[in-house]
Design a protein around this motif. Structure first.
Motif, PDB file in Angstrom:
ATOM      1  N   ASN A 125      -9.282  -0.789  -1.430  1.00  0.00           N
ATOM      2  CA  ASN A 125     -10.537  -0.125  -1.089  1.00  0.00           C
ATOM      3  C   ASN A 125     -11.408  -0.955  -0.151  1.00  0.00           C
ATOM      4  N   SER A 126     -10.791  -1.840   0.625  1.00  0.00           N
ATOM      5  CA  SER A 126     -11.549  -2.665   1.564  1.00  0.00           C
ATOM      6  C   SER A 126     -11.686  -1.956   2.903  1.00  0.00           C
ATOM      7  N   HIS A 127     -12.457  -2.541   3.782  1.00  0.00           N
ATOM      8  CA  HIS A 127     -12.636  -2.007   5.126  1.00  0.00           C
ATOM      9  C   HIS A 127     -11.718  -2.718   6.126  1.00  0.00           C
ATOM     10  N   GLY A 128     -10.637  -3.313   5.644  1.00  0.00           N
ATOM     11  CA  GLY A 128      -9.738  -4.080   6.493  1.00  0.00           C
ATOM     12  C   GLY A 128      -8.781  -3.240   7.313  1.00  0.00           C
ATOM     13  N   ALA A 129      -8.803  -1.935   7.139  1.00  0.00           N
ATOM     14  CA  ALA A 129      -7.906  -1.062   7.891  1.00  0.00           C
ATOM     15  C   ALA A 129      -8.672   0.186   8.304  1.00  0.00           C
ATOM     16  N   ALA A 130      -8.261   0.768   9.393  1.00  0.00           N
ATOM     17  CA  ALA A 130      -8.884   2.005   9.860  1.00  0.00           C
ATOM     18  C   ALA A 130      -7.793   2.907  10.395  1.00  0.00           C
ATOM     19  N   GLY A 131      -8.019   4.203  10.323  1.00  0.00           N
ATOM     20  CA  GLY A 131      -7.038   5.137  10.850  1.00  0.00           C
ATOM     21  C   GLY A 131      -6.903   6.341   9.952  1.00  0.00           C
ATOM     22  N   THR A 132      -5.926   7.146  10.248  1.00  0.00           N
ATOM     23  CA  THR A 132      -5.669   8.362   9.488  1.00  0.00           C
ATOM     24  C   THR A 132      -4.329   8.225   8.798  1.00  0.00           C
ATOM     25  N   PHE A 133      -4.282   8.576   7.524  1.00  0.00           N
ATOM     26  CA  PHE A 133      -3.052   8.516   6.763  1.00  0.00           C
ATOM     27  C   PHE A 133      -2.391   9.886   6.801  1.00  0.00           C
ATOM     28  N   TYR A 134      -1.102   9.958   7.164  1.00  0.00           N
ATOM     29  CA  TYR A 134      -0.400  11.235   7.282  1.00  0.00           C
ATOM     30  C   TYR A 134       0.555  11.523   6.137  1.00  0.00           C
ATOM     31  N   GLU A 135       1.480  10.625   5.856  1.00  0.00           N
ATOM     32  CA  GLU A 135       2.504  10.886   4.849  1.00  0.00           C
ATOM     33  C   GLU A 135       2.788   9.612   4.073  1.00  0.00           C
ATOM     34  N   GLY A 136       3.211   9.758   2.834  1.00  0.00           N
ATOM     35  CA  GLY A 136       3.553   8.589   2.041  1.00  0.00           C
ATOM     36  C   GLY A 136       4.533   8.933   0.947  1.00  0.00           C
ATOM     37  N   VAL A 137       5.100   7.895   0.385  1.00  0.00           N
ATOM     38  CA  VAL A 137       6.060   8.066  -0.689  1.00  0.00           C
ATOM     39  C   VAL A 137       6.011   6.827  -1.576  1.00  0.00           C
ATOM     40  N   MET A 138       6.246   7.027  -2.854  1.00  0.00           N
ATOM     41  CA  MET A 138       6.387   5.915  -3.789  1.00  0.00           C
ATOM     42  C   MET A 138       7.769   6.013  -4.404  1.00  0.00           C
ATOM     43  N   THR A 139       8.403   4.881  -4.572  1.00  0.00           N
ATOM     44  CA  THR A 139       9.722   4.854  -5.182  1.00  0.00           C
ATOM     45  C   THR A 139       9.733   3.825  -6.308  1.00  0.00           C
ATOM     46  N   SER A 140      10.750   3.840  -7.122  1.00  0.00           N
ATOM     47  CA  SER A 140      10.884   2.798  -8.134  1.00  0.00           C
ATOM     48  C   SER A 140      11.946   1.814  -7.673  1.00  0.00           C
ATOM     49  N   GLY A 141      11.864   0.611  -8.171  1.00  0.00           N
ATOM     50  CA  GLY A 141      12.836  -0.407  -7.806  1.00  0.00           C
ATOM     51  C   GLY A 141      12.395  -1.202  -6.597  1.00  0.00           C
ATOM     52  N   TYR A 142      13.286  -2.054  -6.134  1.00  0.00           N
ATOM     53  CA  TYR A 142      13.023  -2.933  -4.995  1.00  0.00           C
ATOM     54  C   TYR A 142      14.121  -2.679  -3.969  1.00  0.00           C
ATOM     55  N   PRO A 143      13.868  -1.791  -2.984  1.00  0.00           N
ATOM     56  CA  PRO A 143      14.923  -1.421  -2.043  1.00  0.00           C
ATOM     57  C   PRO A 143      15.334  -2.584  -1.136  1.00  0.00           C
ATOM     58  N   SER A 144      16.554  -2.521  -0.674  1.00  0.00           N
ATOM     59  CA  SER A 144      17.037  -3.534   0.271  1.00  0.00           C
ATOM     60  C   SER A 144      16.439  -3.280   1.647  1.00  0.00           C
ATOM     61  N   ASP A 145      16.432  -4.307   2.485  1.00  0.00           N
ATOM     62  CA  ASP A 145      15.983  -4.132   3.867  1.00  0.00           C
ATOM     63  C   ASP A 145      16.852  -3.100   4.579  1.00  0.00           C
ATOM     64  N   ALA A 146      18.147  -3.076   4.261  1.00  0.00           N
ATOM     65  CA  ALA A 146      19.057  -2.112   4.895  1.00  0.00           C
ATOM     66  C   ALA A 146      18.640  -0.679   4.576  1.00  0.00           C
ATOM     67  N   THR A 147      18.230  -0.424   3.338  1.00  0.00           N
ATOM     68  CA  THR A 147      17.767   0.914   2.962  1.00  0.00           C
ATOM     69  C   THR A 147      16.507   1.274   3.742  1.00  0.00           C
ATOM     70  N   GLU A 148      15.562   0.340   3.810  1.00  0.00           N
ATOM     71  CA  GLU A 148      14.326   0.598   4.555  1.00  0.00           C
ATOM     72  C   GLU A 148      14.606   0.798   6.040  1.00  0.00           C
ATOM     73  N   ASN A 149      15.552   0.049   6.591  1.00  0.00           N
ATOM     74  CA  ASN A 149      15.912   0.216   7.998  1.00  0.00           C
ATOM     75  C   ASN A 149      16.499   1.604   8.252  1.00  0.00           C
ATOM     76  N   ALA A 150      17.275   2.120   7.306  1.00  0.00           N
ATOM     77  CA  ALA A 150      17.840   3.467   7.441  1.00  0.00           C
ATOM     78  C   ALA A 150      16.732   4.514   7.395  1.00  0.00           C
ATOM     79  N   VAL A 151      15.749   4.316   6.520  1.00  0.00           N
ATOM     80  CA  VAL A 151      14.606   5.231   6.460  1.00  0.00           C
ATOM     81  C   VAL A 151      13.833   5.182   7.776  1.00  0.00           C
ATOM     82  N   GLN A 152      13.628   3.986   8.326  1.00  0.00           N
ATOM     83  CA  GLN A 152      12.928   3.854   9.610  1.00  0.00           C
ATOM     84  C   GLN A 152      13.684   4.601  10.709  1.00  0.00           C
ATOM     85  N   ALA A 153      14.983   4.512  10.725  1.00  0.00           N
ATOM     86  CA  ALA A 153      15.773   5.237  11.738  1.00  0.00           C
ATOM     87  C   ALA A 153      15.556   6.743  11.607  1.00  0.00           C
ATOM     88  N   ASP A 154      15.464   7.245  10.379  1.00  0.00           N
ATOM     89  CA  ASP A 154      15.201   8.672  10.167  1.00  0.00           C
ATOM     90  C   ASP A 154      13.797   9.053  10.630  1.00  0.00           C
TER      91      ASP A 154
END
Length: 107
Positions: free
Chosen positions: A71-100
């Motif tokens: 709740n700080s003022h350290g960021a500004a902008g508009t939030f569009y989409e988000g997701v929460m997951t359980s666990g600690y994903p690998s960098d490879a999984t996150e990289n695949a999501v970024q490609a999508d």
């Protein structure tokens, strides 16, 4: 020393940004990149700051997306989409999501 501020974090100026924060006991990582092109960079990967609420992690009743969670003022902008997951994903999984995300063609 301000343990809630990391001077090594880059300034981000992408029109659309992918941001990833993942955590596990006494460890977390912050990653991000341009949601229109390219991959993710790792901005931090290590121990949680020794600050109340960060270590041990303070669990809240809900997650607030778009304000950095503190709740700080350290960021500004508009939030569009988000997701929460359980666990600690690998960098490879996150990289695949970024490609999508890039393939979705945000404009």
């Amino acid at each position: 020393m301000n343990q809630k501020y990391n001077a090594n974090d880059p300034t981000i100026s992408h029109r659309y940004l992918t941001a990833v924060i993942k955590g596990e006991p006494n460890h977390w990582a912050i990653r991000g990149g341009n949601a229109q092109s390219g991959g993710l960079s790792t901005f931090y990967n290590g121990a949680r700051p020794d600050v109340p609420g960060y270590n041990p992690m303070k669990k809240e009743g809900a997650i607030i997306l778009g304000i950095g969670g503190d709740n700080s003022h350290g960021a500004a902008g508009t939030f569009y989409e988000g997701v929460m997951t359980s666990g600690y994903p690998s960098d490879a999984t996150e990289n695949a999501v970024q490609a999508d995300i890039v393939a979705a063609g945000y404009r």
